[in-house]
Design a protein around this motif. Sequence first.
Motif, PDB file in Angstrom:
ATOM      1  N   SER A 155       0.813  -1.231   0.000  1.00 25.19           N
ATOM      2  CA  SER A 155       0.000   0.000   0.000  1.00 25.19           C
ATOM      3  C   SER A 155       0.841   1.274   0.000  1.00 25.19           C
ATOM      4  CB  SER A 155      -0.936   0.015   1.224  1.00 25.19           C
ATOM      5  OG  SER A 155      -1.802  -1.090   1.211  1.00 25.19           O
ATOM      6  N   ASP A 185     -10.700  -2.249  -3.792  1.00 27.45           N
ATOM      7  CA  ASP A 185     -10.521  -1.572  -2.503  1.00 27.45           C
ATOM      8  C   ASP A 185      -9.284  -0.665  -2.521  1.00 27.45           C
ATOM      9  OD1 ASP A 185     -10.756  -0.847   0.174  1.00 27.45           O
ATOM     10  OD2 ASP A 185      -9.830  -2.697   0.931  1.00 27.45           O
ATOM     11  N   PRO A 206      -8.282   3.309  -2.660  1.00 30.02           N
ATOM     12  CA  PRO A 206      -8.822   4.681  -2.565  1.00 30.02           C
ATOM     13  C   PRO A 206      -8.497   5.488  -3.817  1.00 30.02           C
ATOM     14  CG  PRO A 206      -7.650   4.067  -0.563  1.00 30.02           C
ATOM     15  CD  PRO A 206      -7.363   2.990  -1.559  1.00 30.02           C
ATOM     16  N   ARG A 262      -9.782   3.817   4.920  1.00 33.08           N
ATOM     17  CA  ARG A 262     -10.294   2.903   3.900  1.00 33.08           C
ATOM     18  C   ARG A 262     -11.457   2.041   4.384  1.00 33.08           C
ATOM     19  NH1 ARG A 262      -4.960   0.648   0.765  1.00 33.08           N
ATOM     20  NH2 ARG A 262      -6.566  -0.616  -0.232  1.00 33.08           N
ATOM     21  N   LEU A 279     -14.701   2.249   2.209  1.00 32.03           N
ATOM     22  CA  LEU A 279     -14.432   1.684   0.882  1.00 32.03           C
ATOM     23  C   LEU A 279     -14.337   0.166   0.960  1.00 32.03           C
ATOM     24  CD1 LEU A 279     -13.765   2.070  -2.120  1.00 32.03           C
ATOM     25  CD2 LEU A 279     -11.364   2.346  -1.462  1.00 32.03           C
ATOM     26  N   LYS A 280     -13.697  -0.342   1.988  1.00 27.04           N
ATOM     27  CA  LYS A 280     -13.570  -1.790   2.152  1.00 27.04           C
ATOM     28  C   LYS A 280     -14.945  -2.450   2.256  1.00 27.04           C
ATOM     29  CE  LYS A 280     -11.492  -5.321   5.130  1.00 27.04           C
ATOM     30  NZ  LYS A 280     -10.693  -5.582   6.355  1.00 27.04           N
TER      31      LYS A 280
END
Length: 549
Positions: free
Chosen positions: A345, A451, A453, A513, A516-517
Motif C-alpha cells: 500500500s 478496494d 482509494p 479505507r 471503501l472496504k
Amino acid sequence: MDYTMDFQGDDEIIVSADDIMRAIKQLMEEDKEIRKKVKEMSRISEKTLMPGGSSHSSLATKSSPVCKLIETSCKMKKAQLVFIPAPIIGHFVSAVELAKLLVDRDERLSITVLVMETSLSPNIARSYIDSVISAWSRIRFVHMPDVELDPSLPGRFFISLIEAQKSHVKEEVSKLVLESESCSDSPRLAGFVLDMFFASIIDAANEFGVPSYIFFTSAASFLGLAFHIQALHDEQKVDPTEFTNSDVELVVPCLASPFPVKLSPSSLLGKEWLPFFFRMIRRLREAKGIMVNTFYELESHALNSFSDGNFPPVYPVGPILSLNSHENHTRHKDIMQWLDHQPSSSVVYLCFGSMGSFSVEQVKEIASGLERSGHRFLWSLRQPPPDGKMEAPSDYVNPEEVLPEGFLDRTSEIGKIIGWAPQVDILDHPSIGGFVSHCGWNSTLESIWFDVPMATWPMFAEQQFNAFLMVVEFGLAMEIKINYRKAYNMDGCEIVRAEEIEKGIRGLMEIDREKLKEISEKSRKALMRDGSSYTCSARLIQDIIDNMA
C-alpha cells in the motif's frame, strides 16, 4: 381484411391472377393488424402449454410424462441477442463482459456482437476478442465494414457512424434471421442490446419486430440525471448550456445531495453535442429495458427513483469488469516486477484512461507534485494525439523530453513512468495504496472492486459527475479536482499546480479505507448467487425470453 375465397356448388371457379396478386400483396405488406393478432395468439398458445396454462392443465391430468416434455420444451426455447457496442474500448469491453455473464447464466442464450472498429485500439481489441472466442462458444463476433468518417468533428462522430453503419447492421441481422429460419434448432432473434450512444438503432430492431434493450455503461445516477434534465428541457424549456460556470444546484430525484449544475457532462454544456444528447435520452425511454453497470448497494437511492412507472425497467447487473488481463504479459512484466519490490500500500498509481493526456506544462506540474509528495508512484504518461484529431493518445518514445530536467534520475528509487497500463493487474497488486483517476465509470468500479482509494481528476464526458458521486454522494474518494474539464484540442485547459497535486496525493495516501472496504465487499457479493445483481440478471434473462415474439 378477409383473405378467404368462397367456393360453393360443384362448378369449378377460376380465380384470376389479379385477385391472387392483390390478396398476396395485402397479406404481406398492408395488414399489420392481422400480423399483430397472430403474434399475440402465438404468445397465448405458448402460455397455454406452460405450467398453469389451460392446455398444460388438461394434459397434466391425463399424462405426467407429456407434461414434463412440454415443460422441457418451453424451458429450452433458444434466444439470440445482437449486441451493438460503441467502438470505445471501455464501452466495448464492458458490453462483451455482459455478454459473457448472460451466456454463462443461461444455456438458452447465444449472442452475436457487431464490431465497429473505428476507434478501438486494434491490438488490444484483437487480443481481447480472440480470448473470448476461445472460451465462449455461444458468443461470436461479426466485424462490420470500415466506413469513412470525418475525424475533425468529434461532436458528430456517433451520428455519422450510426448512419453509415445502419444498413450494414440490417444486412447482418437479416443473415441471422435467415440462419434461424433454415434450422429448427437455431436460436430465434430475441432482441438488440444497444450501447446508449446507439439508441437510434431501435428503429432497425423495430423493423425486425424484436425489442431493444440498452446497456448503459455509466452510473445509474447519471441515467437519472440525464432523464431529469431532458424532461426539464422538453417540459419547462430549460437550456442546460446556461449551466456552464453557474453556481446553481439542482435537486434531482436520483441524488440524495444537491447537484452543482456546472459539473454536468460536456454533452449538456455545449451546443454542438446537446441535440444528439437529447435525441439519445428520448430514445432510451422507448427501450424494453435498460441494463446498468452498477449494483444496488452502491446506488440504491438512484435505482429506487426509477420505480415510479415513468421509465423502462432498469436492471442493475454490475459491476461488469474485465478482471482477466489480456495484455502482453512480456511487455508489462517489468511493471509487475517493479511493484513486487515495493512495500504494501505504498504506491500511488496515476492513470487517466484510454483518452487521457496532458500538455507539456501540465505534465511538468504533475511531476513536480509527485516529487514533492515523497510518495512512491507508478505513472501512466501518454502523449496527446495531433491537434484536431479525435484519436487515442500514444506512448512517448522518450518521456524525458516532457518531464522536468533530472526528474527521472531524482525519482529513480521511488517512481516508474510507463505508457499504456495493465490497469486490472496494477490495481490488484498489494503495493498499490492509491489511485489518481480520471473517474471513468469502469475505472471507478475497479477502484471499488479492488478496494483502492481514489483521488479524482475528471477530464471528459460525465467524469465530473462521477467525481461528484465518489466524493460527495458516496463519500468514497477525495478530491484533487472535481470540476476540471479538458478540451479535445487542449486550448484553454486549466493548469493544476504542483502544490494542489502534492496536497491531493498526501491526502489520498492517508485516507481512511474502512467505508471503501465495506462497499468493495458488497460489490463482490452482488454478483454471487442470490446477490442483488445476480438476482436482477436472472430476472432480465427471463424477461428477454418472455418478450420473444
